[in-house]
Design a protein around this motif. Structure first.
Motif, PDB file in Angstrom:
ATOM      1  N   THR A 244       0.609  -1.282  -0.078  1.00  0.00           N
ATOM      2  CA  THR A 244      -0.120   0.116   0.014  1.00  0.00           C
ATOM      3  C   THR A 244       0.889   1.053   0.034  1.00  0.00           C
ATOM      4  O   THR A 244       0.558   2.127  -0.630  1.00  0.00           O
ATOM      5  CB  THR A 244      -0.924  -0.352   1.105  1.00  0.00           C
ATOM      6  OG1 THR A 244      -1.843  -1.254   1.183  1.00  0.00           O
ATOM      7  CG2 THR A 244      -1.813   1.306   1.103  1.00  0.00           C
TER       8      THR A 244
ATOM      9  N   GLY B 187       0.227  -7.187  -5.028  1.00  0.00           N
ATOM     10  CA  GLY B 187      -0.750  -6.332  -4.105  1.00  0.00           C
ATOM     11  C   GLY B 187      -0.487  -4.950  -4.666  1.00  0.00           C
ATOM     12  O   GLY B 187      -1.589  -4.209  -4.746  1.00  0.00           O
TER      13      GLY B 187
ATOM     14  N   THR C 236      -3.120  -4.733  -7.850  1.00  0.00           N
ATOM     15  CA  THR C 236      -4.179  -5.232  -7.699  1.00  0.00           C
ATOM     16  C   THR C 236      -4.927  -4.076  -6.483  1.00  0.00           C
ATOM     17  O   THR C 236      -6.145  -4.211  -6.296  1.00  0.00           O
ATOM     18  CB  THR C 236      -4.520  -6.363  -7.333  1.00  0.00           C
ATOM     19  OG1 THR C 236      -3.979  -6.877  -5.944  1.00  0.00           O
ATOM     20  CG2 THR C 236      -4.074  -7.383  -8.331  1.00  0.00           C
ATOM     21  N   SER C 237      -4.069  -3.655  -5.718  1.00  0.00           N
ATOM     22  CA  SER C 237      -4.599  -2.815  -4.468  1.00  0.00           C
ATOM     23  C   SER C 237      -5.239  -3.718  -3.516  1.00  0.00           C
ATOM     24  O   SER C 237      -5.902  -3.341  -2.675  1.00  0.00           O
ATOM     25  CB  SER C 237      -5.316  -1.661  -4.726  1.00  0.00           C
ATOM     26  OG  SER C 237      -4.802  -0.803  -5.417  1.00  0.00           O
ATOM     27  N   LYS C 238      -4.949  -5.077  -3.597  1.00  0.00           N
ATOM     28  CA  LYS C 238      -5.534  -6.268  -2.857  1.00  0.00           C
ATOM     29  C   LYS C 238      -4.449  -7.195  -2.562  1.00  0.00           C
ATOM     30  O   LYS C 238      -3.395  -7.418  -3.182  1.00  0.00           O
ATOM     31  CB  LYS C 238      -6.357  -6.915  -3.416  1.00  0.00           C
ATOM     32  CG  LYS C 238      -7.875  -6.308  -3.686  1.00  0.00           C
ATOM     33  CD  LYS C 238      -8.980  -7.046  -4.496  1.00  0.00           C
ATOM     34  CE  LYS C 238     -10.256  -6.269  -4.566  1.00  0.00           C
ATOM     35  NZ  LYS C 238      -9.867  -5.263  -5.692  1.00  0.00           N
TER      36      LYS C 238
ATOM     37  N   VAL D  95      -3.164 -10.614  -2.482  1.00  0.00           N
ATOM     38  CA  VAL D  95      -3.367 -11.833  -3.399  1.00  0.00           C
ATOM     39  C   VAL D  95      -2.620 -12.824  -3.006  1.00  0.00           C
ATOM     40  O   VAL D  95      -1.302 -12.744  -3.100  1.00  0.00           O
ATOM     41  CB  VAL D  95      -3.301 -11.460  -4.751  1.00  0.00           C
ATOM     42  CG1 VAL D  95      -3.760 -12.618  -5.881  1.00  0.00           C
ATOM     43  CG2 VAL D  95      -4.202 -10.258  -5.213  1.00  0.00           C
TER      44      VAL D  95
ATOM     45  N   GLN E 275      -5.768 -17.246  -7.810  1.00  0.00           N
ATOM     46  CA  GLN E 275      -5.904 -15.804  -7.999  1.00  0.00           C
ATOM     47  C   GLN E 275      -4.480 -15.193  -8.391  1.00  0.00           C
ATOM     48  O   GLN E 275      -4.033 -14.294  -9.350  1.00  0.00           O
ATOM     49  CB  GLN E 275      -6.378 -15.306  -6.777  1.00  0.00           C
ATOM     50  CG  GLN E 275      -7.825 -15.643  -6.693  1.00  0.00           C
ATOM     51  CD  GLN E 275      -8.529 -14.561  -5.479  1.00  0.00           C
ATOM     52  OE1 GLN E 275      -7.813 -14.058  -4.582  1.00  0.00           O
ATOM     53  NE2 GLN E 275      -9.804 -14.682  -5.634  1.00  0.00           N
TER      54      GLN E 275
ATOM     55  N   THR F 127     -12.004  -8.690  -8.724  1.00  0.00           N
ATOM     56  CA  THR F 127     -13.413  -8.317  -8.297  1.00  0.00           C
ATOM     57  C   THR F 127     -13.272  -8.645  -6.952  1.00  0.00           C
ATOM     58  O   THR F 127     -14.153  -7.849  -6.041  1.00  0.00           O
ATOM     59  CB  THR F 127     -14.455  -8.494  -8.921  1.00  0.00           C
ATOM     60  OG1 THR F 127     -14.620 -10.027  -8.991  1.00  0.00           O
ATOM     61  CG2 THR F 127     -14.385  -7.977 -10.359  1.00  0.00           C
ATOM     62  N   SER F 128     -12.629  -9.864  -6.360  1.00  0.00           N
ATOM     63  CA  SER F 128     -12.829 -10.406  -4.974  1.00  0.00           C
ATOM     64  C   SER F 128     -11.295 -10.893  -4.592  1.00  0.00           C
ATOM     65  O   SER F 128     -10.478 -11.185  -5.483  1.00  0.00           O
ATOM     66  CB  SER F 128     -13.814 -11.419  -4.898  1.00  0.00           C
ATOM     67  OG  SER F 128     -13.641 -12.557  -5.723  1.00  0.00           O
ATOM     68  N   ARG F 129     -11.336 -11.406  -3.417  1.00  0.00           N
ATOM     69  CA  ARG F 129      -9.978 -11.639  -2.682  1.00  0.00           C
ATOM     70  C   ARG F 129     -10.276 -12.842  -1.657  1.00  0.00           C
ATOM     71  O   ARG F 129     -11.016 -12.472  -0.709  1.00  0.00           O
ATOM     72  CB  ARG F 129      -9.166 -10.666  -2.272  1.00  0.00           C
ATOM     73  CG  ARG F 129      -7.844 -11.192  -1.701  1.00  0.00           C
ATOM     74  CD  ARG F 129      -6.938 -10.225  -0.961  1.00  0.00           C
ATOM     75  NE  ARG F 129      -7.549  -9.602   0.164  1.00  0.00           N
ATOM     76  CZ  ARG F 129      -7.628  -9.980   1.364  1.00  0.00           C
ATOM     77  NH1 ARG F 129      -6.944 -11.093   1.833  1.00  0.00           N
ATOM     78  NH2 ARG F 129      -8.394  -9.272   2.357  1.00  0.00           N
TER      79      ARG F 129
ATOM     80  N   SER G 167      -8.705 -15.881   1.218  1.00  0.00           N
ATOM     81  CA  SER G 167      -7.609 -16.113   1.737  1.00  0.00           C
ATOM     82  C   SER G 167      -7.551 -17.551   2.252  1.00  0.00           C
ATOM     83  O   SER G 167      -8.683 -18.370   2.002  1.00  0.00           O
ATOM     84  CB  SER G 167      -7.456 -15.308   2.982  1.00  0.00           C
ATOM     85  OG  SER G 167      -8.533 -15.305   3.825  1.00  0.00           O
TER      86      SER G 167
END
Length: 278
Positions: free
Chosen positions: A6, A208, A211-213, A215, A220, A237-239, A241
């Protein structure tokens, strides 16, 4: 708390928006008025990050040092400023040009420091998996600290003096991905296991950023990696874990219940059946 990917993306975006400009810097909240006055009107040289620390260098050897902590945010608005964008919330520091406004809220650290102070901060931090080519980001430096410690590897991965930028999500997920027991003492960890942990972080953190997520699930990870390699837009669209925040649920691999325990002040998640190695 935002993890290293981030801050890396934030530094990139601040650099794109403000490098070469001389923004008006203010402190609408008032707590950073003195620091803002030192920066306002000076040219932005570069914005960079290391781990969870952000550095915005201004001309005249003045550097804005930011650590967002648990609740901090630094948002960039691309709407034309023209002196009219209202202040929303407790804005500690604002950068403003005719094209961009960036508002910093709720940071743990917001200070104007010298380049020498930046060097001191970096010297206290471990290697950053997002900068594996940087000479300061040598995984052997982290390994030296790990093998001297009897603390569990799950705790050591959260120690920013050991490894910069890794937080609770990445430590839980990477230890699961490699089937490493989270309570294995650092001085009992095998070197090859550490090298595998480092390699996994080097591979995962850039996903990360893209995608700003965070992963971590293999399917994925493969999907995002393929898109990046092909130069395609990454649309995730989703993550999911493997273990993070899945306490009491069935492990995706073996069906055992995911466990949780506070380690280094945060809830660690792991599978006691899958994670036996060290």
């Amino acid at each position: 708390m935002p993890e290293g990917h981030t801050l890396f993306a934030l530094a990139r975006d601040l650099d794109t928006a403000f490098r070469g400009t001389s923004p008006e810097v203010s402190s609408p909240q008032g707590k950073f008025a003195g620091g803002a006055a030192l920066l306002s009107g000076h040219e932005v040289v570069e914005a960079t990050s290391w781990g969870k620390h952000l550095f915005v260098e201004f001309a005249g050897d003045r550097v804005l040092w930011v650590h967002l902590g648990l609740i901090g945010t630094f948002t960039i608005d691309t709407t034309s400023y023209a002196g009219e964008l209202p202040v929303v919330g407790q804005v500690r520091c604002r950068f403003a040009t005719d094209d961009h406004v960036a508002d910093l809220r709720g940071p743990m650290v917001c200070d104007v420091v010298t380049p020498e102070k930046v060097d001191e901060v970096l010297a206290r931090l471990g290697p950053d998996p997002l900068r594996p080519a940087d000479p300061r980001s040598d995984p052997d430096l982290a390994w030296a600290r790990i093998q001297r410690s009897s603390k569990p590897i799950a705790e050591l991965l959260m120690d920013q003096a050991v490894l910069a930028g890794v937080g609770n999500v990445y430590r839980s997920e990477v230890l699961f991905r490699l089937r490493v027991h989270p309570f294995r003492p650092g001085n009992k960890l095998q070197r090859r296991t550490w090298r595998a942990i480092w390699a996994d972080l080097v591979a995962l953190l850039p996903l990360g950023v893209a995608t700003s997520k965070i992963v971590t699930v293999h399917e994925q990870v493969d999907e995002v990696a393929r898109a990046l390699e092909a130069g395609e837009e990454v649309r995730l669209t989703s993550r999911d874990s493997y273990v993070y925040k899945r306490q009491g649920e069935a492990c995706h691999v073996c069906g055992s219940r995911i466990r949780t325990q506070v380690v280094a002040g945060r809830n660690l998640f792991w599978c006691g059946n899958c994670q036996r190695r060290g």
